[in-house]
Design a protein around this motif. Structure first.
Motif, PDB file in Angstrom:
ATOM      1  N   SER A 175       0.816  -1.216   0.000  1.00  0.00           N
ATOM      2  CA  SER A 175       0.000   0.000   0.000  1.00  0.00           C
ATOM      3  C   SER A 175       0.851   1.269   0.000  1.00  0.00           C
ATOM      4  N   PHE A 176       2.169   1.119   0.106  1.00  0.00           N
ATOM      5  CA  PHE A 176       3.062   2.277   0.163  1.00  0.00           C
ATOM      6  C   PHE A 176       3.355   2.789  -1.249  1.00  0.00           C
ATOM      7  N   HIS A 177       3.003   4.045  -1.492  1.00  0.00           N
ATOM      8  CA  HIS A 177       3.261   4.681  -2.791  1.00  0.00           C
ATOM      9  C   HIS A 177       3.973   6.000  -2.516  1.00  0.00           C
ATOM     10  N   PRO A 178       5.249   6.103  -2.865  1.00  0.00           N
ATOM     11  CA  PRO A 178       6.029   7.295  -2.521  1.00  0.00           C
ATOM     12  C   PRO A 178       5.341   8.597  -2.913  1.00  0.00           C
ATOM     13  N   ALA A 179       5.422   9.577  -2.012  1.00  0.00           N
ATOM     14  CA  ALA A 179       4.850  10.897  -2.290  1.00  0.00           C
ATOM     15  C   ALA A 179       5.773  11.663  -3.232  1.00  0.00           C
ATOM     16  N   LYS A 180       5.212  12.621  -3.931  1.00  0.00           N
ATOM     17  CA  LYS A 180       6.018  13.481  -4.794  1.00  0.00           C
ATOM     18  C   LYS A 180       6.942  14.338  -3.921  1.00  0.00           C
ATOM     19  N   ALA A 181       8.067  14.711  -4.483  1.00  0.00           N
ATOM     20  CA  ALA A 181       8.993  15.579  -3.762  1.00  0.00           C
ATOM     21  C   ALA A 181       8.305  16.884  -3.389  1.00  0.00           C
ATOM     22  N   LEU A 182       8.549  17.347  -2.182  1.00  0.00           N
ATOM     23  CA  LEU A 182       7.914  18.581  -1.716  1.00  0.00           C
ATOM     24  C   LEU A 182       8.479  19.782  -2.461  1.00  0.00           C
ATOM     25  N   GLU A 183       7.600  20.660  -2.917  1.00  0.00           N
ATOM     26  CA  GLU A 183       8.030  21.855  -3.642  1.00  0.00           C
ATOM     27  C   GLU A 183       8.222  23.048  -2.713  1.00  0.00           C
ATOM     28  N   SER A 184       7.634  22.980  -1.545  1.00  0.00           N
ATOM     29  CA  SER A 184       7.798  24.060  -0.562  1.00  0.00           C
ATOM     30  C   SER A 184       8.044  23.446   0.811  1.00  0.00           C
ATOM     31  N   ALA A 185       8.589  24.253   1.696  1.00  0.00           N
ATOM     32  CA  ALA A 185       8.956  23.749   3.019  1.00  0.00           C
ATOM     33  C   ALA A 185       7.736  23.315   3.814  1.00  0.00           C
ATOM     34  N   PRO A 186       7.820  22.154   4.453  1.00  0.00           N
ATOM     35  CA  PRO A 186       6.725  21.707   5.300  1.00  0.00           C
ATOM     36  C   PRO A 186       6.665  22.544   6.573  1.00  0.00           C
ATOM     37  N   LYS A 187       5.537  22.487   7.237  1.00  0.00           N
ATOM     38  CA  LYS A 187       5.364  23.193   8.499  1.00  0.00           C
ATOM     39  C   LYS A 187       5.818  22.260   9.619  1.00  0.00           C
ATOM     40  N   LEU A 188       6.898  22.631  10.298  1.00  0.00           N
ATOM     41  CA  LEU A 188       7.543  21.737  11.253  1.00  0.00           C
ATOM     42  C   LEU A 188       7.584  22.348  12.645  1.00  0.00           C
ATOM     43  N   ALA A 189       7.509  21.488  13.641  1.00  0.00           N
ATOM     44  CA  ALA A 189       7.629  21.920  15.036  1.00  0.00           C
ATOM     45  C   ALA A 189       8.693  21.089  15.731  1.00  0.00           C
ATOM     46  N   VAL A 190       9.528  21.740  16.512  1.00  0.00           N
ATOM     47  CA  VAL A 190      10.545  21.055  17.299  1.00  0.00           C
ATOM     48  C   VAL A 190       9.978  20.770  18.685  1.00  0.00           C
ATOM     49  N   LEU A 191      10.018  19.519  19.108  1.00  0.00           N
ATOM     50  CA  LEU A 191       9.550  19.160  20.444  1.00  0.00           C
ATOM     51  C   LEU A 191      10.623  19.501  21.470  1.00  0.00           C
ATOM     52  N   ASN A 192      10.246  20.182  22.505  1.00  0.00           N
ATOM     53  CA  ASN A 192      11.169  20.472  23.593  1.00  0.00           C
ATOM     54  C   ASN A 192      11.297  19.247  24.490  1.00  0.00           C
ATOM     55  N   VAL A 193      12.449  18.596  24.435  1.00  0.00           N
ATOM     56  CA  VAL A 193      12.712  17.399  25.236  1.00  0.00           C
ATOM     57  C   VAL A 193      14.093  17.519  25.855  1.00  0.00           C
ATOM     58  N   GLN A 194      14.367  16.660  26.822  1.00  0.00           N
ATOM     59  CA  GLN A 194      15.655  16.662  27.493  1.00  0.00           C
ATOM     60  C   GLN A 194      16.694  15.908  26.668  1.00  0.00           C
ATOM     61  N   ALA A 195      17.797  16.585  26.329  1.00  0.00           N
ATOM     62  CA  ALA A 195      18.897  15.953  25.601  1.00  0.00           C
ATOM     63  C   ALA A 195      20.184  16.682  25.962  1.00  0.00           C
ATOM     64  N   SER A 196      21.309  16.037  25.692  1.00  0.00           N
ATOM     65  CA  SER A 196      22.605  16.623  26.037  1.00  0.00           C
ATOM     66  C   SER A 196      22.901  17.840  25.175  1.00  0.00           C
ATOM     67  N   ASP A 197      23.809  18.678  25.648  1.00  0.00           N
ATOM     68  CA  ASP A 197      24.202  19.868  24.886  1.00  0.00           C
ATOM     69  C   ASP A 197      24.755  19.482  23.522  1.00  0.00           C
ATOM     70  N   ALA A 198      25.554  18.412  23.490  1.00  0.00           N
ATOM     71  CA  ALA A 198      26.160  17.992  22.225  1.00  0.00           C
ATOM     72  C   ALA A 198      25.101  17.613  21.200  1.00  0.00           C
ATOM     73  N   VAL A 199      24.070  16.908  21.642  1.00  0.00           N
ATOM     74  CA  VAL A 199      22.983  16.499  20.752  1.00  0.00           C
ATOM     75  C   VAL A 199      22.177  17.711  20.301  1.00  0.00           C
ATOM     76  N   ASN A 200      21.785  18.544  21.252  1.00  0.00           N
ATOM     77  CA  ASN A 200      20.975  19.724  20.917  1.00  0.00           C
ATOM     78  C   ASN A 200      21.704  20.665  19.967  1.00  0.00           C
ATOM     79  N   GLU A 201      23.003  20.875  20.209  1.00  0.00           N
ATOM     80  CA  GLU A 201      23.769  21.777  19.353  1.00  0.00           C
ATOM     81  C   GLU A 201      23.900  21.225  17.938  1.00  0.00           C
TER      82      GLU A 201
END
Length: 370
Positions: A175-201
């Motif tokens: 049932s998987f049919h690849p989507a067309k390449a996105l022509e414009s930037a998607p609307k994205l949100a970053v989840l605030n979670v606990q992670a090390s400085d090295a990972v976050n940076e």
């Protein structure tokens, strides 16, 4: 290199594939990296995903090693040897699908299959510096996959590119049919979670390079979802493998975890199911506002093998992946690297059944950051 559990060599197609040894291949034992299962009979038929791989004219070359009984997150396996992390040899390969991830990192196959009940695809993908997709729960058949009964587990692919992830998904999920390449930037949100400085940076620099317009948000029940997922996994794994604790053949880490899991009560599972519903609704609500959610795959740089003998001490490494097993949303890990050359994973989560859109978003982010 200690990666492959056993050679298989089925089919003669152009794409080469390796399969985690918790997935049945006819005529071969499925021992899930455990001495306690060495006496079981060979599988009488192929798992559905194996049938689909062979029907697509691929060649299955091997079954891959894993953390014993797929019940561990480091990939350390004393019975059959710990898989070497090809790109970062001092670090754990991650579990439980360690062999499948390492095989891709070593370029031994075009794609491999793993399973993900609490992060077991995304975590080793992040550790080994490759792509790994946990599909929407229930989208890919688990028939012929062990343990037989699981309310959280998903079969999914590893690869060295998003396009190969999509190819693998077309093969194992008709049932998987690849989507067309996105022509414009998607609307994205970053989840605030606990992670090390090295990972976050590392992630912040990568996203800045991609030039994406990002919003920051949070999920109130995120930590509760991690613990609830653990309760369900513990309960179901005890049902599946508890009897093996009487064999004396289990590794000490898995033996201890199973005995601890036996203490999980039905009341705790019922409470976990309540959290599951609440968390799922919260994620759904956010994904009605955004195309995808972004967060680290792992909260820290993967530990060294020498420091990770005690699996239980590192269960917090699944803190950012396990919640999405509970909710069932599709999630992909994108490989990043710190300035010091250490592995970091960027996890992207999308709406349920929107696996095609998730891959298109991942491809957009990767290309934007190049």
């Amino acid at each position: 290199m200690n990666i492959v559990a056993k050679d298989v060599h089925l089919g003669s197609g152009k794409l080469t594939v390796m399969v985690k040894d918790s997935i049945d291949i006819q005529g071969f034992q499925t021992i899930a990296g455990s001495k306690a299962l060495e006496a079981i009979p060979a599988a009488e038929q192929n798992a559905v995903v194996v049938e689909r791989i062979l029907a697509a004219d691929c060649q299955i070359t091997a079954k891959t090693n894993l953390h014993e009984l797929a019940f561990g997150i480091t990939g350390i396996n004393r019975a059959f040897g710990t898989v070497l992390n090809p790109k970062y040899p001092a670090l754990i390969p991650g579990g439980s699908s360690s062999g499948s991830a390492a095989a891709i990192a070593a370029e031994l196959a075009d794609f491999t299959l793993g399973t993900d009940t609490g992060g077991s695809i995304r975590m080793p993908a992040a550790c080994c510096g490759i792509f790994g997709l946990k599909p929407t729960f229930g989208r890919v058949s688990r028939e012929g996959v062990h343990p037989e009964n699981s309310s959280l587990d998903c079969v999914g692919p590893f690869a060295n590119s998003v396009s190969m992830i999509e190819t693998a998904m077309q093969i194992i999920d008709p049932s998987f049919h690849p989507a067309k390449a996105l022509e414009s930037a998607p609307k994205l949100a970053v989840l605030n979670v606990q992670a090390s400085d090295a990972v976050n940076e590392c992630i912040a620099e990568y996203l800045a390079k991609a030039g994406l317009d990002l919003t920051h948000t949070a999920i109130a029940s995120f930590d509760d979802a991690f613990h609830a997922g653990m309760q369900i996994i513990n309960f179901e794994n005890w049902q599946a493998y508890g009897a093996l604790t009487e064999t004396g053949l289990l590794g000490s880490d898995v033996h201890t975890r199973l005995l601890k899991a036996s203490e999980t009560t039905r009341q705790q599972v019922a409470e976990a199911e309540y959290v599951k519903e609440k968390f799922s609704q919260e994620v759904d609500a956010l994904l009605n506002q955004y195309d995808a959610l972004l967060l680290p795959t792992l909260p820290q740089i993967p530990p060294q093998v020498a420091d990770a003998e005690n699996t239980v001490a590192f269960l917090n490494l699944t803190g950012l992946v396990r919640p999405f097993n509970l909710s069932g949303h599709p999630a992909i890990s994108v490989p990043l690297e710190t300035k010091d050359g250490l592995p970091v994973g960027l996890q992207i989560v999308a709406k349920k059944t929107a696996d095609e859109q998730l891959c298109a978003i991942a491809e957009f982010v990767v290309k934007a950051a190049q």
